[in-house]
Design an enzyme around this catalytic site. Structure first.
Site, PDB file in Angstrom:
ATOM      1  N   ARG A 112      74.652  37.480  59.732  1.00 33.00           N
ATOM      2  CA  ARG A 112      74.906  36.469  58.918  1.00 33.00           C
ATOM      3  C   ARG A 112      75.932  36.805  57.634  1.00 33.00           C
ATOM      4  NH1 ARG A 112      72.719  33.393  54.750  1.00 33.00           N
ATOM      5  NH2 ARG A 112      73.456  31.160  54.822  1.00 33.00           N
ATOM      6  N   ASP A 122      58.290  52.274  86.415  1.00 37.30           N
ATOM      7  CA  ASP A 122      59.154  52.945  85.418  1.00 37.30           C
ATOM      8  C   ASP A 122      59.770  53.989  86.134  1.00 37.30           C
ATOM      9  OD1 ASP A 122      58.083  51.323  83.724  1.00 37.30           O
ATOM     10  OD2 ASP A 122      56.923  52.649  82.385  1.00 37.30           O
ATOM     11  N   TYR A 123      59.241  54.638  86.951  1.00 38.95           N
ATOM     12  CA  TYR A 123      60.090  55.990  87.447  1.00 38.95           C
ATOM     13  C   TYR A 123      60.846  55.333  88.446  1.00 38.95           C
ATOM     14  CZ  TYR A 123      60.513  60.182  90.172  1.00 38.95           C
ATOM     15  OH  TYR A 123      61.124  61.069  90.905  1.00 38.95           O
ATOM     16  N   GLU A 124      60.846  54.590  89.332  1.00 38.73           N
ATOM     17  CA  GLU A 124      61.967  53.942  90.078  1.00 38.73           C
ATOM     18  C   GLU A 124      63.032  53.529  89.350  1.00 38.73           C
ATOM     19  OE1 GLU A 124      60.981  51.507  93.812  1.00 38.73           O
ATOM     20  OE2 GLU A 124      59.016  51.918  92.734  1.00 38.73           O
ATOM     21  N   PHE A 125      62.486  52.698  88.091  1.00 32.36           N
ATOM     22  CA  PHE A 125      63.679  51.935  87.229  1.00 32.36           C
ATOM     23  C   PHE A 125      64.624  53.236  86.487  1.00 32.36           C
ATOM     24  CE2 PHE A 125      65.282  50.558  83.146  1.00 32.36           C
ATOM     25  CZ  PHE A 125      65.758  49.495  83.669  1.00 32.36           C
ATOM     26  N   ASP A 126      63.854  54.251  86.099  1.00 28.93           N
ATOM     27  CA  ASP A 126      64.713  55.478  85.711  1.00 28.93           C
ATOM     28  C   ASP A 126      65.517  56.138  86.310  1.00 28.93           C
ATOM     29  OD1 ASP A 126      63.628  54.710  83.153  1.00 28.93           O
ATOM     30  OD2 ASP A 126      61.897  56.385  83.388  1.00 28.93           O
ATOM     31  N   GLU A 157      60.899  23.525  66.030  1.00 26.58           N
ATOM     32  CA  GLU A 157      60.519  24.656  66.706  1.00 26.58           C
ATOM     33  C   GLU A 157      60.235  25.767  65.581  1.00 26.58           C
ATOM     34  OE1 GLU A 157      64.872  26.552  67.316  1.00 26.58           O
ATOM     35  OE2 GLU A 157      64.856  24.244  67.091  1.00 26.58           O
ATOM     36  N   CYS A 191      44.499  70.826  52.702  1.00 25.41           N
ATOM     37  CA  CYS A 191      43.897  69.699  52.354  1.00 25.41           C
ATOM     38  C   CYS A 191      44.222  68.861  54.019  1.00 25.41           C
ATOM     39  CB  CYS A 191      44.721  68.616  51.397  1.00 25.41           C
ATOM     40  SG  CYS A 191      44.199  67.141  51.460  1.00 25.41           S
ATOM     41  N   CYS A 212      39.975  67.176  49.429  1.00 25.98           N
ATOM     42  CA  CYS A 212      39.627  68.596  49.084  1.00 25.98           C
ATOM     43  C   CYS A 212      39.382  68.822  47.866  1.00 25.98           C
ATOM     44  CB  CYS A 212      40.840  69.198  49.795  1.00 25.98           C
ATOM     45  SG  CYS A 212      42.308  68.845  48.819  1.00 25.98           S
ATOM     46  N   CYS A 214      47.889  64.892  46.167  1.00 25.03           N
ATOM     47  CA  CYS A 214      47.385  66.286  46.045  1.00 25.03           C
ATOM     48  C   CYS A 214      48.242  67.361  46.200  1.00 25.03           C
ATOM     49  CB  CYS A 214      46.380  65.987  47.369  1.00 25.03           C
ATOM     50  SG  CYS A 214      45.564  67.469  47.556  1.00 25.03           S
ATOM     51  N   ASP A 261      60.879  34.793  61.294  1.00 29.93           N
ATOM     52  CA  ASP A 261      61.201  35.765  60.323  1.00 29.93           C
ATOM     53  C   ASP A 261      61.609  36.886  60.695  1.00 29.93           C
ATOM     54  OD1 ASP A 261      61.083  36.346  57.734  1.00 29.93           O
ATOM     55  OD2 ASP A 261      58.878  36.758  57.545  1.00 29.93           O
ATOM     56  N   GLU A 282      67.721  34.746  66.033  1.00 32.56           N
ATOM     57  CA  GLU A 282      67.167  35.560  65.222  1.00 32.56           C
ATOM     58  C   GLU A 282      66.731  37.004  65.974  1.00 32.56           C
ATOM     59  OE1 GLU A 282      67.012  34.064  62.235  1.00 32.56           O
ATOM     60  OE2 GLU A 282      65.562  34.690  60.852  1.00 32.56           O
ATOM     61  N   CYS A 321      41.453  64.797  44.695  1.00 33.69           N
ATOM     62  CA  CYS A 321      41.793  64.661  45.772  1.00 33.69           C
ATOM     63  C   CYS A 321      40.435  64.294  46.744  1.00 33.69           C
ATOM     64  CB  CYS A 321      42.307  65.423  46.930  1.00 33.69           C
ATOM     65  SG  CYS A 321      42.398  65.269  48.360  1.00 33.69           S
ATOM     66  N   SER A 363      73.001  27.818  55.935  1.00 31.55           N
ATOM     67  CA  SER A 363      71.448  27.945  55.651  1.00 31.55           C
ATOM     68  C   SER A 363      70.564  26.482  55.848  1.00 31.55           C
ATOM     69  CB  SER A 363      71.113  28.650  54.465  1.00 31.55           C
ATOM     70  OG  SER A 363      71.497  27.899  53.268  1.00 31.55           O
ATOM     71  N   LYS A 398      58.415  25.433  55.387  1.00 30.75           N
ATOM     72  CA  LYS A 398      57.785  26.789  55.175  1.00 30.75           C
ATOM     73  C   LYS A 398      56.385  26.691  54.911  1.00 30.75           C
ATOM     74  CE  LYS A 398      60.755  29.524  52.973  1.00 30.75           C
ATOM     75  NZ  LYS A 398      61.451  30.985  53.287  1.00 30.75           N
ATOM     76  N   LYS A 451      60.334  28.711  63.047  1.00 32.53           N
ATOM     77  CA  LYS A 451      61.303  29.428  62.148  1.00 32.53           C
ATOM     78  C   LYS A 451      60.952  30.871  62.094  1.00 32.53           C
ATOM     79  CE  LYS A 451      63.182  29.225  57.403  1.00 32.53           C
ATOM     80  NZ  LYS A 451      63.909  30.536  57.596  1.00 32.53           N
ATOM     81  N   TYR A 469      68.503  30.192  68.829  1.00 30.06           N
ATOM     82  CA  TYR A 469      67.986  29.032  68.459  1.00 30.06           C
ATOM     83  C   TYR A 469      69.372  28.014  68.314  1.00 30.06           C
ATOM     84  CZ  TYR A 469      68.976  30.881  64.060  1.00 30.06           C
ATOM     85  OH  TYR A 469      69.424  31.503  62.952  1.00 30.06           O
TER      86      TYR A 469
HETATM   87  S1  IVH Z   1      68.531  26.695  62.725  1.00 26.89           S
HETATM   88  C1  IVH Z   1      72.374  24.835  60.699  1.00 26.89           C
HETATM   89  N1  IVH Z   1      66.357  27.410  63.787  1.00 26.89           N
HETATM   90  O1  IVH Z   1      66.470  30.468  59.017  1.00 26.89           O
HETATM   91  C2  IVH Z   1      71.179  25.508  61.533  1.00 26.89           C
HETATM   92  N2  IVH Z   1      67.237  28.619  62.096  1.00 26.89           N
HETATM   93  O2  IVH Z   1      67.887  28.976  56.574  1.00 26.89           O
HETATM   94  C3  IVH Z   1      70.985  26.923  61.692  1.00 26.89           C
HETATM   95  N3  IVH Z   1      65.796  30.498  61.441  1.00 26.89           N
HETATM   96  O3  IVH Z   1      69.448  31.806  58.447  1.00 26.89           O
HETATM   97  C4  IVH Z   1      69.709  27.489  61.471  1.00 26.89           C
HETATM   98  N4  IVH Z   1      64.358  30.373  63.159  1.00 26.89           N
HETATM   99  O4  IVH Z   1      68.152  32.849  60.166  1.00 26.89           O
HETATM  100  C5  IVH Z   1      67.376  27.524  62.786  1.00 26.89           C
HETATM  101  N5  IVH Z   1      64.441  28.454  64.946  1.00 26.89           N
HETATM  102  C6  IVH Z   1      65.332  28.157  64.181  1.00 26.89           C
HETATM  103  C7  IVH Z   1      65.237  29.413  62.922  1.00 26.89           C
HETATM  104  C8  IVH Z   1      66.290  29.595  61.971  1.00 26.89           C
HETATM  105  C9  IVH Z   1      64.778  31.172  61.836  1.00 26.89           C
HETATM  106  C10 IVH Z   1      66.454  31.300  59.962  1.00 26.89           C
HETATM  107  C11 IVH Z   1      68.224  31.540  60.363  1.00 26.89           C
HETATM  108  C12 IVH Z   1      68.749  30.704  59.191  1.00 26.89           C
HETATM  109  C13 IVH Z   1      67.510  30.199  58.162  1.00 26.89           C
HETATM  110  C14 IVH Z   1      67.876  28.948  57.947  1.00 26.89           C
END
Ligand code: IVH
Length: 679
Positions: A137, A34-38, A114, A438, A417, A432, A118, A173, A414, A83, A320, A116, A225
């Site tokens: 988005r 980290d040091y060298e990097f900085d 793949e 406290c 206390c 409290c 969050d 994402e 409380c 979406s 989901k 999804k 993605y």
């Molecule tokens: S593909 C047309 N792949 O899910 C295809 N979406 O309702 C576009 N999301 O708003 C989306 N992981 O934010 C895709 N591996 C993934 C994803 C992904 C999360 C979210 C994305 C999108 C919502 C789809």
């Protein structure tokens, strides 16, 4: 160093640091300390400052942030951000699969499965291999331009490698990994800020931060993605075909993006089902949140053939994950006192296995939530875990309630206390009021006092403050200024927070340095209820010094901009307390800043009254007002015959303009203002 040498070294450093960053963030490998990097980063920053013309737009120093976003520009997406259709039912995934097969009528194809993520969806535009724009988005058609913040995310390449398209967009994402999320929330709580409810909200809030340097401190992660290619693009990158979604993500990896490693090519519904089942169980092991699986047709030339429904493509669907739910008996309710005095009820339950961990405790949030559940002794609680890691109590299993079970009442005192709790009007929970006696509140108060935005005594963390408390050295913030070296050395031997000679010197040095912290931050550090950074600044500017503030009647306090009645009352009550006045006196005697220091830069605006309106490119509103004062002028709120100039930014109100014209007040642009103060 000659300019030519500087240019060469800048290019070298840029490339080197980029490589180290890439290895660190993409491959979890540190090639330097980290040091060298900085040191390398610092060398590059210094050179770029000395030779700004040679700084590359893709320089890793730009990841440190520092650009301030006033408002986020709204940008229309070149292609709408769609979406996905989604479902919780495997049967509907089977329908999707057979429908797709039928529509493709004998054509050979495959799927990709793949995770999804969050988090928050963003689109990144690259031109000639350089990141030029990052947009959220938004509503799918128009989003916010968050480029300055996106640049600070290490997994977003600023410059692409290899053989990339000339002008294209990558979507993905932004997620907040659990570990970083929890650490950030702990710090927020220590500094008296509201913690974020979940990693998704935190990611979204971070991308909308005004100060990109703050965004840089959040350890966000971007995962690509989706690669959107212009139709004219080449069909391969090296050996990787771009005619499949899978191939495009492989190519994205070569260009320098982070792509999730869990993507699988699937031939049929069995493969898809296997992937879903596997991740439904394994998702709890991931370092960030996932709420499902996205299934896409792999061959991109088939996407057009499958087309769209009203809002989502027919070639993809999201499955989901259901939140996992269990029922477990309540053993007891305990109460936790937070650093701000808020008392949170906690359910202690018979340990139960849920979503990859044993759950023993879960929050009951507040008195209102408990009342709504109508908790009785021995109730069985329904506990759920969704995409987030935190288990949630969602209800009581009434079928299990024993007929003679007694209701559980919220505590009245409380737990730390014994002070009777109070409830602020309109609030869901109790607190409290014993702020200074406290223990959790006292420690919270000390932590807030030493925090970065307050007195910035960084060698004192929460463990060390606890040591000082346990040793009887510190009972309030003023005690920090009486600490002596010999009292500190040897504290906490055998703990991680132990204080040796060097540690003691560091603490004393930081305490000493804090005496230079400006008055407005001292005021913030006092931790007066409802007085945040902005409020403290406004109060400090208005009153100028602590004596004027301490003597101010409530009415006058409430007149200060951004200080409402509740805050005014809290400030008044705080200083009405003789113990608080005694602390302030001791802090003053110790040498802390108790008045606003006029940092006059010039007298160029002497005698001028300037009204500021609109938004500015290089200043925030407060900064430009401060700048006026630093140059001897007066910043006023409304235009009158006495106004010298109206300093007009973008989006200025039409009323002000009309009035200025009527009174013949000359208008100054931001550039003209800068020229005026630099003349
Ligand atoms: S593909 C047309 N792949 O899910 C295809 N979406 O309702 C576009 N999301 O708003 C989306 N992981 O934010 C895709 N591996 C993934 C994803 C992904 C999360 C979210 C994305 C999108 C919502 C789809």
């Amino acid at each position: 160093m000659t300019p030519v040498e500087a240019q060469k070294r800048i290019a070298e450093l840029t490339e080197l640091i980029d490589r180290y960053n890439h290895e660190y963030y993409m491959n979890d490998r540190s090639l330097v300390s980290d040091y060298e990097f900085d040191a390398l980063l610092r060398e590059l920053m210094d050179l770029e400052r000395a030779y700004p013309d040679y700084a590359l737009p893709t320089s890793p120093t730009r990841r440190v942030g520092g650009e301030v976003n006033k408002t986020f520009k709204q940008v229309e997406h070149r292609f709408p951000m769609l979406s996905l259709g989604n479902t919780y039912s495997i049967a509907e995934i089977e329908d999707f699969e057979s429908r797709t097969r039928k529509l493709l009528d004998g054509t050979a194809f495959s799927y990709t499965c793949e995770l999804k993520y969050d988090g928050v969806a963003i689109g990144l535009t690259y031109r000639h291999g350089e990141l030029v724009q990052a947009v959220t988005r938004g509503n799918g058609t128009v989003g916010d331009d968050i480029t300055a913040n996106a640049r600070t995310i290490p997994t977003i390449p600023l410059k692409l490698k290899g053989d990339y398209p000339d002008d294209f967009e990558v979507r993905g994402e932004v997620v907040y990994p659990f570990e970083a999320f929890e650490a950030m929330n702990r710090q927020r709580e220590a500094e008296g800020d509201e913690p974020f409810a979940n990693p998704r909200n935190a990611a979204s809030g971070s991308l909308k931060l005004q100060d990109s340097a703050e965004c840089a401190r959040r350890k966000l992660l971007f995962c690509a993605y989706f690669v959107m290619l212009p139709e004219t693009e080449a069909s391969t990158v090296g050996d990787t075909p771009l005619s499949t979604h899978y191939g495009r993500l492989e190519a994205a990896k070569q260009w320098g993006f982070k792509v999730q490693p869990y993507i699988k090519e699937c031939r049929n519904i069995e493969d898809i089902r296997f992937f879903i089942d596997f991740w439904d169980k394994e998702r709890w092991e991931l370092p960030y949140g996932t709420d499902g699986v996205v299934i896409k047709v792999n061959q991109t030339d088939l996407w057009d053939r499958l087309g769209m429904t009203a809002k989502s493509p027919r070639w993809a669907i999201a499955y989901k994950f259901k939140a996992e739910q269990v029922s477990t008996p309540l053993e007891s309710v305990s109460y936790q006192v937070g650093r701000t005095g808020i008392v949170t009820p906690v359910a202690n339950m018979q340990p139960v296995w849920l979503g990859g961990t044993t759950v023993r405790r879960a929050t009951l949030n507040n008195a209102d939530f408990m009342a709504k559940l109508d908790l009785h002794e021995g109730d069985s609680l329904l506990v759920e875990k969704g995409g987030e890691i935190i288990p949630k109590i969602v209800g009581v299993d009434l079928s299990q309630r024993k007929p003679d079970a007694q209701p559980i009442a919220y505590t009245t005192v409380c737990p730390e206390c014994g002070t009777p709790l109070v409830r602020a009007e309109g609030e869901a929970g109790y607190y409290c009021p014993n702020q200074d006696g406290c223990l959790p509140q006292l420690l919270g108060h000390l932590e807030h006092f030493v925090s970065r935005k307050a007195m910035d005594i960084d060698s004192l963390g929460s463990e060390r403050l606890r040591l000082l408390y346990d040793a009887g050295l510190v009972r309030n913030v003023a005690d920090l200024y009486d600490l002596r070296r010999e009292q500190l050395i040897g504290l906490g031997t055998d703990t991680a927070a132990s204080i040796q000679e060097k540690g003691a010197d560091n603490i004393l040095r930081a305490v000493e340095q804090s005496k230079q912290v400006p008055f407005e931050r001292v005021l913030f550090a006092l931790g007066i209820r409802y007085v945040g950074e902005v409020g403290a600044k406004k109060l400090a500017r208005y009153f100028g010094n602590i004596d004027a503030l301490m003597q101010a009647p409530v009415m006058e306090l409430a007149m200060v901009e951004d200080v409402g009645d509740v805050t005014a009352m809290a400030v008044y009550d705080y200083f009405a307390d003789t113990a608080h006045r005694a602390v302030v006196d001791r802090l003053r005697a110790a040498g802390l800043q108790m008045q606003v220091v006029e940092n006059r830069v010039s007298n160029r605006l002497e005698g001028m009254t300037i009204v500021v309106s609109g938004v500015f490119e290089h200043f925030s509103r407060d900064e430009i007002k401060a700048s006026i004062e630093q140059h001897g002028g007066k910043a006023a709120g409304s235009i009158s015959g006495k106004t010298t100039y109206l300093l007009a930014g973008a989006k200025m109100g039409p009323e002000k303009l009309k009035k200025a014209e009527k009174l013949g007040v000359p208008i100054l642009t931001e550039e003209e203002y800068v020229k005026l103060i630099e003349s």
